[in-house]
Design a protein around this motif. Structure first.
Motif, PDB file in Angstrom:
ATOM      1  N   ASN A   1       0.733  -1.189  -0.028  1.00  0.00           N
ATOM      2  CA  ASN A   1      -0.059  -0.016  -0.072  1.00  0.00           C
ATOM      3  C   ASN A   1       0.851   1.355  -0.032  1.00  0.00           C
ATOM      4  OD1 ASN A   1      -2.674  -1.478   0.167  1.00  0.00           O
ATOM      5  ND2 ASN A   1      -2.153  -1.832   2.340  1.00  0.00           N
ATOM      6  N   MET A   2       1.939   1.380  -0.937  1.00  0.00           N
ATOM      7  CA  MET A   2       2.547   2.464  -0.860  1.00  0.00           C
ATOM      8  C   MET A   2       1.967   3.827  -0.893  1.00  0.00           C
ATOM      9  SD  MET A   2       5.682   1.201  -0.262  1.00  0.00           S
ATOM     10  CE  MET A   2       6.721   2.362  -0.769  1.00  0.00           C
ATOM     11  N   GLY A   3       1.178   3.920  -1.769  1.00  0.00           N
ATOM     12  CA  GLY A   3       0.445   5.311  -1.946  1.00  0.00           C
ATOM     13  C   GLY A   3      -0.046   5.736  -0.794  1.00  0.00           C
ATOM     14  N   ALA A   4      -0.923   4.974   0.085  1.00  0.00           N
ATOM     15  CA  ALA A   4      -1.493   5.102   1.299  1.00  0.00           C
ATOM     16  C   ALA A   4      -0.334   5.380   2.226  1.00  0.00           C
ATOM     17  CB  ALA A   4      -2.267   4.048   1.818  1.00  0.00           C
TER      18      ALA A   4
ATOM     19  N   LYS B   1       0.131   8.525   4.643  1.00  0.00           N
ATOM     20  CA  LYS B   1       0.267   8.541   6.137  1.00  0.00           C
ATOM     21  C   LYS B   1       1.619   9.267   6.422  1.00  0.00           C
ATOM     22  CE  LYS B   1      -1.258   5.162   8.423  1.00  0.00           C
ATOM     23  NZ  LYS B   1      -1.667   3.892   8.972  1.00  0.00           N
ATOM     24  N   MET B   2       2.821   9.000   5.655  1.00  0.00           N
ATOM     25  CA  MET B   2       4.024   9.428   6.176  1.00  0.00           C
ATOM     26  C   MET B   2       3.977  11.091   6.149  1.00  0.00           C
ATOM     27  SD  MET B   2       5.400   6.916   7.256  1.00  0.00           S
ATOM     28  CE  MET B   2       7.336   7.809   7.730  1.00  0.00           C
ATOM     29  N   GLU B   3       3.199  11.684   5.131  1.00  0.00           N
ATOM     30  CA  GLU B   3       3.186  13.187   5.020  1.00  0.00           C
ATOM     31  C   GLU B   3       2.488  13.745   6.310  1.00  0.00           C
ATOM     32  OE1 GLU B   3       4.511  15.353   3.020  1.00  0.00           O
ATOM     33  OE2 GLU B   3       5.684  13.610   2.094  1.00  0.00           O
ATOM     34  N   ASP B   4       1.513  12.879   6.528  1.00  0.00           N
ATOM     35  CA  ASP B   4       0.885  13.524   7.825  1.00  0.00           C
ATOM     36  C   ASP B   4       1.454  13.054   9.042  1.00  0.00           C
ATOM     37  OD1 ASP B   4      -1.694  14.027   9.408  1.00  0.00           O
ATOM     38  OD2 ASP B   4      -1.795  11.915   9.999  1.00  0.00           O
TER      39      ASP B   4
ATOM     40  N   LYS C   1      12.850  13.048  20.521  1.00  0.00           N
ATOM     41  CA  LYS C   1      13.289  11.907  19.785  1.00  0.00           C
ATOM     42  C   LYS C   1      12.141  10.751  20.239  1.00  0.00           C
ATOM     43  CE  LYS C   1      16.693   8.444  19.625  1.00  0.00           C
ATOM     44  NZ  LYS C   1      18.146   8.069  19.741  1.00  0.00           N
ATOM     45  N   GLU C   2      11.832  10.746  21.594  1.00  0.00           N
ATOM     46  CA  GLU C   2      10.739   9.703  21.838  1.00  0.00           C
ATOM     47  C   GLU C   2       9.358  10.067  21.371  1.00  0.00           C
ATOM     48  OE1 GLU C   2      11.031  10.152  26.289  1.00  0.00           O
ATOM     49  OE2 GLU C   2      12.643   8.679  26.313  1.00  0.00           O
ATOM     50  N   ALA C   3       8.994  11.190  21.339  1.00  0.00           N
ATOM     51  CA  ALA C   3       7.722  11.679  20.582  1.00  0.00           C
ATOM     52  C   ALA C   3       7.509  11.427  19.303  1.00  0.00           C
ATOM     53  CB  ALA C   3       7.380  13.236  20.769  1.00  0.00           C
ATOM     54  N   THR C   4       8.596  11.503  18.443  1.00  0.00           N
ATOM     55  CA  THR C   4       9.003  11.172  17.018  1.00  0.00           C
ATOM     56  C   THR C   4       8.990  10.031  16.717  1.00  0.00           C
ATOM     57  OG1 THR C   4      10.224  13.321  16.628  1.00  0.00           O
ATOM     58  CG2 THR C   4      10.400  11.506  15.040  1.00  0.00           C
ATOM     59  N   ALA C   5       9.572   9.094  17.655  1.00  0.00           N
ATOM     60  CA  ALA C   5       9.488   7.508  17.640  1.00  0.00           C
ATOM     61  C   ALA C   5       8.062   7.137  17.555  1.00  0.00           C
ATOM     62  CB  ALA C   5      10.380   6.841  18.643  1.00  0.00           C
ATOM     63  N   TYR C   6       7.393   7.477  18.553  1.00  0.00           N
ATOM     64  CA  TYR C   6       6.048   7.196  18.955  1.00  0.00           C
ATOM     65  C   TYR C   6       5.051   7.477  17.685  1.00  0.00           C
ATOM     66  CZ  TYR C   6       1.295   7.343  20.646  1.00  0.00           C
ATOM     67  OH  TYR C   6      -0.012   7.044  21.097  1.00  0.00           O
ATOM     68  N   GLU C   7       5.400   8.584  16.983  1.00  0.00           N
ATOM     69  CA  GLU C   7       4.401   9.146  15.784  1.00  0.00           C
ATOM     70  C   GLU C   7       4.907   8.151  14.716  1.00  0.00           C
ATOM     71  OE1 GLU C   7       1.957  10.901  15.585  1.00  0.00           O
ATOM     72  OE2 GLU C   7       2.046  12.142  17.434  1.00  0.00           O
ATOM     73  N   PHE C   8       5.985   7.504  14.599  1.00  0.00           N
ATOM     74  CA  PHE C   8       6.381   6.784  13.467  1.00  0.00           C
ATOM     75  C   PHE C   8       5.575   5.443  13.734  1.00  0.00           C
ATOM     76  CE2 PHE C   8       9.809   9.678  11.913  1.00  0.00           C
ATOM     77  CZ  PHE C   8       9.516   9.571  10.677  1.00  0.00           C
TER      78      PHE C   8
END
Length: 115
Positions: free
Chosen positions: A14-17, A21-24, A87-94
Motif C-alpha cells: 500500500n505504498m500510496g497510502a 500517511k508519512m506526510e501526515d 526523539k521519543e515523541a517522534t519515534a512514537y509517531e512513526f
C-alpha cells in the motif's frame, strides 16, 4: 517476528497510502513541542519534534549566581532532556503510523534515527 514481516509486507503493498500517511506524520512531528527542564524548572528548553530548539528560559536568579559552570550544566541538561523527549515523541509517531512496526533497525541501515 513473522507478524512484523507481515506488517511490513502489508505496508509495502500500500505504498500510496503509506506515502500519504508519512506526510501526515511529518506534519504531526513538525507540530510537536516538548519541554525539557533542569534545576527544578530553573532552566527550561522547548524543542520541536524535528529537534529544533525554539525557546530557552533561565530563571533570573541563576544570573545572580557566580557559578557559571552550574548554569552551563543546567542549560545542557535541560537541552538534552528536551531533545530526548522530542526523539521519543517522534519515534512514537512513526510507530503509531506503522502499526507498531519498529523502524529503529531499518532506519540505522539508511543512517536515520527514527527510533
Amino acid at each position: 517476528m513473522l507478524d512484523k514481516i507481515k506488517n511490513l509486507s502489508e505496508l509495502l503493498s500500500n505504498m500510496g497510502a503509506l506515502r500519504e500517511k508519512m506526510e501526515d506524520v511529518k506534519k504531526r512531528i513538525a507540530s510537536i513541542r516538548v519541554v525539557g527542564d533542569a534545576g527544578a524548572g530553573m532552566v527550561t528548553v522547548t524543542a520541536t519534534g524535528e529537534g529544533q530548539i525554539i525557546n530557552v528560559f533561565i530563571n533570573k536568579q541563576l544570573f545572580d549566581s557566580d557559578d557559571n559552570k552550574m548554569l552551563e550544566d543546567l542549560v545542557m541538561a535541560a537541552t538534552n532532556d528536551a531533545l530526548k523527549k522530542a526523539k521519543e515523541a517522534t519515534a512514537y509517531e512513526f510507530q503509531a503510523a506503522s502499526g507498531g512496526l519498529d523502524f529503529s533497525e531499518i532506519s540505522k541501515m539508511f543512517g536515520g534515527n527514527f527510533g
